[in-house]
Write a protein that holds these residues in place. Structure first.
Motif, short mmCIF file in Angstrom:
data_model
loop_
_atom_site.label_atom_id
_atom_site.label_comp_id
_atom_site.label_asym_id
_atom_site.label_seq_id
_atom_site.Cartn_x
_atom_site.Cartn_y
_atom_site.Cartn_z
N ASN A 13 12.80 -12.75 -23.97
CA ASN A 13 13.97 -11.94 -24.31
C ASN A 13 13.64 -10.46 -24.56
N LEU A 14 12.36 -10.11 -24.44
CA LEU A 14 11.98 -8.71 -24.63
C LEU A 14 12.63 -7.83 -23.56
N GLN A 15 13.07 -6.66 -23.98
CA GLN A 15 13.63 -5.68 -23.04
C GLN A 15 12.61 -4.61 -22.68
N LYS A 16 11.64 -4.40 -23.57
CA LYS A 16 10.60 -3.42 -23.31
C LYS A 16 9.29 -3.90 -23.94
N LEU A 17 8.21 -3.88 -23.16
CA LEU A 17 6.89 -4.27 -23.63
C LEU A 17 5.93 -3.13 -23.34
N ASP A 18 5.28 -2.62 -24.37
CA ASP A 18 4.32 -1.52 -24.23
C ASP A 18 4.94 -0.32 -23.53
N ASN A 19 6.16 0.01 -23.94
CA ASN A 19 6.87 1.19 -23.43
C ASN A 19 7.24 1.07 -21.96
N ILE A 20 7.23 -0.15 -21.41
CA ILE A 20 7.62 -0.39 -20.02
C ILE A 20 8.77 -1.39 -20.01
N THR A 37 14.06 -6.04 -34.62
CA THR A 37 14.41 -5.75 -33.22
C THR A 37 13.31 -4.95 -32.51
N GLU A 38 12.54 -4.16 -33.27
CA GLU A 38 11.50 -3.33 -32.66
C GLU A 38 10.23 -3.40 -33.52
N LEU A 39 9.10 -3.68 -32.85
CA LEU A 39 7.81 -3.75 -33.54
C LEU A 39 6.79 -2.91 -32.78
N TYR A 40 6.30 -1.85 -33.43
CA TYR A 40 5.30 -0.97 -32.85
C TYR A 40 3.98 -1.20 -33.58
N ILE A 41 3.04 -1.86 -32.90
CA ILE A 41 1.80 -2.27 -33.56
C ILE A 41 0.60 -2.04 -32.65
N ARG A 42 0.66 -1.00 -31.81
CA ARG A 42 -0.43 -0.67 -30.91
C ARG A 42 -1.62 -0.13 -31.69
N LYS A 43 -2.80 -0.23 -31.08
CA LYS A 43 -4.04 0.27 -31.68
C LYS A 43 -4.30 -0.32 -33.06
N LEU A 84 5.87 -14.38 -33.16
CA LEU A 84 7.03 -13.56 -32.86
C LEU A 84 8.12 -14.35 -32.14
N ARG A 85 7.82 -15.56 -31.72
CA ARG A 85 8.83 -16.40 -31.06
C ARG A 85 9.95 -16.78 -32.02
N LYS A 86 9.70 -16.65 -33.30
CA LYS A 86 10.70 -16.99 -34.31
C LYS A 86 11.69 -15.85 -34.56
N LEU A 87 11.56 -14.76 -33.80
CA LEU A 87 12.39 -13.58 -34.02
C LEU A 87 13.40 -13.43 -32.87
N PRO A 88 14.58 -13.98 -33.01
CA PRO A 88 15.56 -13.99 -31.91
C PRO A 88 16.08 -12.62 -31.51
N LYS A 89 15.98 -11.63 -32.40
CA LYS A 89 16.53 -10.30 -32.12
C LYS A 89 15.49 -9.31 -31.61
N LEU A 90 14.24 -9.73 -31.51
CA LEU A 90 13.17 -8.81 -31.09
C LEU A 90 13.36 -8.41 -29.62
N LYS A 91 13.50 -7.11 -29.38
CA LYS A 91 13.72 -6.59 -28.03
C LYS A 91 12.63 -5.63 -27.58
N VAL A 92 11.96 -5.00 -28.51
CA VAL A 92 10.93 -4.02 -28.17
C VAL A 92 9.63 -4.36 -28.88
N LEU A 93 8.55 -4.48 -28.11
CA LEU A 93 7.23 -4.76 -28.66
C LEU A 93 6.21 -3.84 -28.01
N TRP A 94 5.43 -3.13 -28.85
CA TRP A 94 4.35 -2.28 -28.34
C TRP A 94 3.05 -2.81 -28.94
N LEU A 95 2.33 -3.57 -28.12
CA LEU A 95 1.11 -4.27 -28.55
C LEU A 95 -0.13 -3.74 -27.85
N ALA A 96 0.03 -2.78 -26.96
CA ALA A 96 -1.09 -2.26 -26.17
C ALA A 96 -2.18 -1.69 -27.05
#
Length: 271
Positions: free
Chosen positions: A141-148, A91-97, A109-121
């Motif tokens: 379906n993301l609810q938050k991208l890069d903390n926004i 549901t949440e993946l933090y992979i910045r820097k 990541l399109r294969k992850l139906p429950k992913l809502k938060v991604l931090w890729l910045a």
């Protein structure tokens, strides 16, 4: 020993030698490392894992963790997202820097139906003008991208302005003992010393701790506490991580404090 020690080098003693050799080399996330950090005896039952800033290049172990829900692997040397596609409950993946140069890696990541938060910045792939719209077009379906927070209007615009990306070629992990080439590597390495308040509270939440209020951080960062040979440091992010450490110290037992003490000595010796 409290779970808060996961933030400060909570590896078993036999892993310390490996930890010293992380810089500039290929580093694989192993089963032993995962179980030690997650305080678990079984990979399949691990739901939350934080491996922030330890030089990881190989995270193929996530292919064996179907129940994982929250992954924190920011400030490492990861180059692709392929292995995260095997985590259907993520549901949440933090992979910045990290060192992700190809934005097409988001395709996995399109294969992850429950992913809502991604931090890729702060990855090389995030530098493009249409980066955000392209990611949202692939992951609407993301609810938050890069903390926004993602809005419906953004998603609608992303469907029109986002770029169409091809399926990426299968990735591979280098076996020659060196980390992959990554742009602005020097600046990324120096950023390991900084953590935002949002990241600090995210990790605290994963460990079952209460979030730090902004007022508490500001009160701890008085001029007297910052006085010394490094008093010229004004970066707010540095203040946040220092305040988080000071607060966490109050929650550690004697054994945990010994780990912190040794880590501080090693850091000072390397300066």
């Amino acid at each position: 020993m409290k779970e808060a020690t996961q933030l400060i080098n909570s590896m078993p003693a036999e892993m310390e030698v490996e930890r010293e050799s992380l810089r500039g080399k290929s580093v694989k996330l192993t089963e032993g490392m995962v179980l030690a950090k997650a305080r678990s005896s079984d990979l399949e039952n691990v739901k939350k894992l934080n491996c922030w800033g330890i030089g990881l290049t190989d995270v193929s172990i996530f292919g064996q963790m179907p129940k994982i829900e929250v992954i924190g692997v920011s400030v490492n040397n990861i180059t692709h997202l392929e292995h995260f596609s095997h985590c259907p409950n993520l549901t949440e993946l933090y992979i910045r820097k990290n060192c992700i140069a190809d934005l097409g890696q988001v395709w996995y990541l399109r294969k992850l139906p429950k992913l809502k938060v991604l931090w890729l910045a702060d990855n090389p792939c995030a530098a493009g003008e249409k980066y955000r719209y392209t990611v949202l077009k692939m992951l609407p379906n993301l609810q938050k991208l890069d903390n926004i927070t993602v809005t419906n209007d953004e998603v609608n615009r992303a469907m029109e302005d986002g770029e169409e990306l091809p399926v990426p070629s299968p990735s591979y992990t280098s076996t020659n003992g060196h980390i992959p080439n990554c742009e602005d590597k020097e600046n990324r390495d120096s950023s390991i010393e900084f953590m935002t308040l949002e990241e600090t509270n995210t990790i605290r939440e994963q460990l079952g701790l209460k979030p730090l209020p902004v007022e508490k951080l500001q009160n701890q960062m008085s001029p007297a506490k910052l006085r010394g040979p490094h008093s010229s440091v004004t970066n707010q992010r540095n203040s946040n991580v220092l305040s988080a450490v000071l607060t966490l110290l109050k929650e550690l037992d004697e054994a945990s404090l010994e780990v912190v003490s040794n880590a501080c000595k090693d850091k000072l010796a390397s300066l």
